[in-house]
Design an enzyme around this catalytic site. Structure first.
Site, PDB file in Angstrom:
ATOM      1  N   GLU A   9     -49.467  21.055  38.603  1.00 20.27           N
ATOM      2  CA  GLU A   9     -49.703  20.091  39.693  1.00 20.27           C
ATOM      3  C   GLU A   9     -48.631  20.111  40.772  1.00 20.27           C
ATOM      4  OE1 GLU A   9     -50.820  17.465  36.093  1.00 20.27           O
ATOM      5  OE2 GLU A   9     -49.470  19.105  36.517  1.00 20.27           O
ATOM      6  N   ASP A  82     -50.977  18.465  33.609  1.00 21.15           N
ATOM      7  CA  ASP A  82     -50.462  17.511  32.605  1.00 21.15           C
ATOM      8  C   ASP A  82     -51.393  17.341  31.409  1.00 21.15           C
ATOM      9  OD1 ASP A  82     -48.168  17.086  34.011  1.00 21.15           O
ATOM     10  OD2 ASP A  82     -48.778  15.201  34.923  1.00 21.15           O
ATOM     11  N   GLU A  86     -56.199  12.847  33.214  1.00 17.38           N
ATOM     12  CA  GLU A  86     -56.060  13.132  34.649  1.00 17.38           C
ATOM     13  C   GLU A  86     -55.739  14.609  34.854  1.00 17.38           C
ATOM     14  OE1 GLU A  86     -56.935  11.383  38.092  1.00 17.38           O
ATOM     15  OE2 GLU A  86     -56.634  10.148  36.314  1.00 17.38           O
ATOM     16  N   ARG A 302     -46.564   9.695  30.072  1.00 11.17           N
ATOM     17  CA  ARG A 302     -47.726   8.784  29.943  1.00 11.17           C
ATOM     18  C   ARG A 302     -48.270   8.886  28.526  1.00 11.17           C
ATOM     19  NH1 ARG A 302     -47.919  11.130  34.925  1.00 11.17           N
ATOM     20  NH2 ARG A 302     -47.600   9.660  36.646  1.00 11.17           N
TER      21      ARG A 302
END
Length: 699
Positions: A9, A82, A86, A302
């Site tokens: 990303e 990740d 998402e 996360r």
């Protein structure tokens, strides 16, 4: 030699990964999502089974063209975004935009950006996990439906730039409910009694607290009751009735999840949830360390798991053994009961290299980065250590029929506290004299009685709101920070001295949402929906089923609200304030920050003024009108219209009624009037409009 392309990303992550891979690997960044639902329209085809209509995000065309060129040159493409839903969705969109073969195992994930983790992931490439992707898609679509269906309705009907959100509206309701609790809270009087006692042969006096009598605890609720107890204690002989010596164990904390990291960083470092996540992202993606290059310092940020990999656990215990000694290392079974949740493929947040101590790399980190890294490092190391042990002593003292108690605890083994202690744990280690026994002679020096009043529930802080959202099952690790940031940015909530307060705007939005869309702001509905969305992730629920069930109900609620809210004609209220520009009577208008005065002659006359709403109560200090005012952040309070000449202010709505006990102003608390003088405690029922009118007619 074959050529490989790895897509991540962010440029920072690309830079960190590049140094682990050979010259035949090209590492490029997509800079987040490359496709999304269009901003200008709903982007969901209701006629075609709710199919989402994705478009290339504006400004990403050039980047995609560059990536397509590199794809053509490569023998193999790896998507290394990740390791969460998402990230999986970004990889899926890249797969589609770059026209890659979706049957090929080109998805790689790693929980930490280290050489072993990155190289190991290349050997375990897999196909895109469509359950994870669908879990992200359905969340995105539900959020879009709520936002795009309800926000325009609020805008049109209430004449202001309002907006609603699936999680933010519930968070706002939770804060509003807490404010209502605080406003309705009636303080209750209670008293405490402390005895300062001299022990024969000891220099230091003993301070004991009143407990009750031989039958148990007694709550002292009034001065009269206190005086009665003091009278009975006159001339009493104080004796030690019982001494108990024991041991108390304080367990080591679990390593951080996203939620506990945000809470602790807010409490200890005073970081907002947004700031914590921004800095943690930097630490995860990689920081330039002098002499070592770019290093990813922490595992993925996360997560709702407290699990730690066997390798990380072993290296932490080895580190503790070398730096603290064997006796500090936690027992094998101490960390076995870490709770497991949906995302347990993840680990807890921990340092990637435990020997990379905060002091060792301090020079390479910014101040904010260092403070958060130190918190994460200490918490992780502490979680692999022995509990702290205290020796506790509790003493019961008899005086006539009454009992007093005192206790102390002495730290005998610091265990994990040698590395990490929270604000709550920084307690004094005090001990009582070893010579104390049932034969010790006691003499009363003095007995001190104190009046207190019970306190209302505390206002939410970012930390306590995150804790509450997690406990209620609303939102997930990735949504806590953006939810709080959004409601503050939209001025629904004001943040002052860490506390969160509802603004006038927030009150209005919450009121309309409760009236027109009760299920959207229902805590249980949102938590159950969140649970269903998790089921999509593990493949037990079809994502389209959730959308098919959700949208018709939402659509019906919107149509009903359109009819209901049409009946609410919000006309401009004419005031007696005259426009000095053109002589017209000014009217009350609504703006993004609440009410204001505007000239009805707009656009010919553009005069505006601050609107101070009178509440029909005279200022107790100077006799002028009390008006509703706001702090700079938007929190409502009541003050004199003659401010700054008159400094009267109160957070609670004042009344014309005076306290019959001390003469101070009475303020409204729900259906009760409470004396504004804290030490008074007088209350009386609030009279209804009908009672007031009948009194006035009799007069």
């Amino acid at each position: 030699m074959p050529k490989y392309l790895v897509i991540v990303e962010s440029p920072a992550k690309a830079k960190t990964i590049k140094k682990f891979l050979g010259s035949n690997y090209e590492v490029l960044a997509s800079s987040g999502h490359v496709r999304d639902l269009p901003k200008s329209r709903m982007g969901i085809d209701y006629e075609n089974d709710y199919e989402p209509k994705y478009i290339t995000i504006r400004g990403k065309g050039e980047l995609l063209a560059k990536l397509r060129k590199e794809v053509k040159k490569a023998d193999k493409v790896y998507l290394a975004t990740d390791p969460d839903r998402e990230g999986e969705a970004i990889s899926w969109h890249l797969l589609s935009a770059l026209k890659l073969d979706d049957t090929m195992p080109n998805r790689i994930t790693f929980n930490e950006i280290t050489k072993n983790a990155v190289k190991g992931s290349l050997k375990q490439a897999r196909a895109i996990d469509m359950n994870l992707v669908n879990s992200q898609q359905v969340r995105r679509m539900l959020d879009r439906m709520v936002g795009y269906e309800i926000s325009p309705l609020l805008w049109a009907k209430v004449k202001r730039g309002l907006s609603a959100g699936r999680v933010q509206s519930v968070a706002l309701r939770i804060i509003c409910d807490r404010e209502d609790e605080i406003n309705a809270f009636i303080p209750k009087e209670y008293w405490t009694l402390e005895a300062n006692i001299r022990v024969e042969g000891e220099k230091k006096p003993l301070v004991a607290k009143f407990h009750g009598d031989e039958n148990g605890k007694i709550e002292i609720e009034s001065e009269e009751q206190m005086n009665e107890i003091l009278k009975k204690l006159e001339g009493a002989e104080y004796k030690i009735a019982d001494i108990k010596v024991g041991e108390r164990i304080k367990k080591a904390p679990l390593p951080f999840t996203t939620s506990t990291m945000q809470q602790e960083a807010a409490k200890v470092l005073n970081y907002s949830t947004q700031k914590t996540m921004r800095i943690a992202q930097q630490l995860y993606e990689g920081v330039d360390i002098k002499g070592s290059g770019t290093i990813g310092l922490i595992s993925y940020l996360r997560t709702d798991s407290t699990r730690i990999s066997e390798e990380a656990d072993a290296s932490a215990k080895e580190f503790i053994k070398e730096n603290y000694s064997e006796k500090y290392v936690a027992d094998e079974d101490a960390n076995k009961n870490a709770k497991k949740k949906i995302q347990d493929a993840h680990e807890a947040i921990r340092p990637t290299y435990v020997d990379m101590t905060p002091t060792r790399i301090k020079e390479s980190l910014g101040r904010d980065q260092f403070r958060l890294y130190q918190l994460i490092w200490k918490r992780f190391v502490a979680s692999r250590m022995q509990p702290a042990r205290y020796e506790t002593t509790s003493v019961k003292i008899s005086a006539n029929e009454f009992r007093f108690t005192t206790s102390a605890s002495k730290l005998v083994f610091d265990g994990y506290l040698s590395v990490y202690s929270t604000e709550d744990e920084k307690e004094e280690s005090a001990s009582l004299s070893k010579s104390l026994d049932v034969n010790s002679k006691l003499t009363l020096n003095e007995a001190e009685s104190k009046q207190h009043f019970t306190q209302p529930p505390a206002h939410f802080t970012e930390a306590s709101l995150v804790k509450s959202l997690e406990e209620l099952g609303i939102g997930r690790p990735s949504t806590y920070a953006p939810t709080i940031t959004t409601i503050i940015a939209r001025r629904y909530v004001a943040k002052e001295n860490k506390n969160l307060y509802v603004t006038e705007l927030g009150e209005i939005v919450n009121k309309i949402m409760l009236q027109a869309f009760p299920s959207i702001v229902d805590v249980n509905f949102t938590a159950n929906l969140e649970m269903l969305l998790d089921r999509v992730e593990d493949g037990s629920v079809n994502w389209k089923t959730i959308v098919r069930n959700f949208y018709p109900d939402l659509n019906e609620a919107v149509q009903n609200a359109e009819k209901e809210l049409e009946k609410i004609e919000i006309e401009d209220e004419v005031t007696d304030v005259v426009c000095e520009e053109c002589g017209r009577n000014m009217v009350i208008k609504y703006g993004p920050h609440g009410k204001f005065l505007a000239c009805p002659g707009f656009p010919d006359c553009r005069n505006t003024k601050t609107y101070l709403e009178k509440i029909g109560v005279a200022c107790p200090k100077c006799g002028k009108e009390v008006v509703i005012r706001k702090t700079k952040k938007g929190r409502k309070y009541f003050g004199c219209e003659d401010n700054p000449e008159c400094d009267f202010m109160t957070w609670q709505k004042p009344t014309d009624t005076k306290c019959s006990k001390c003469g101070a102003v009475m303020v409204e608390k729900g259906n009760t009037l409470v004396c504004s003088e804290e030490t008074c405690g007088y209350t009386q029922p609030k009279e209804s409009k009908e009672e007031n009118e009948s009194k006035e007619s009799k007069a």
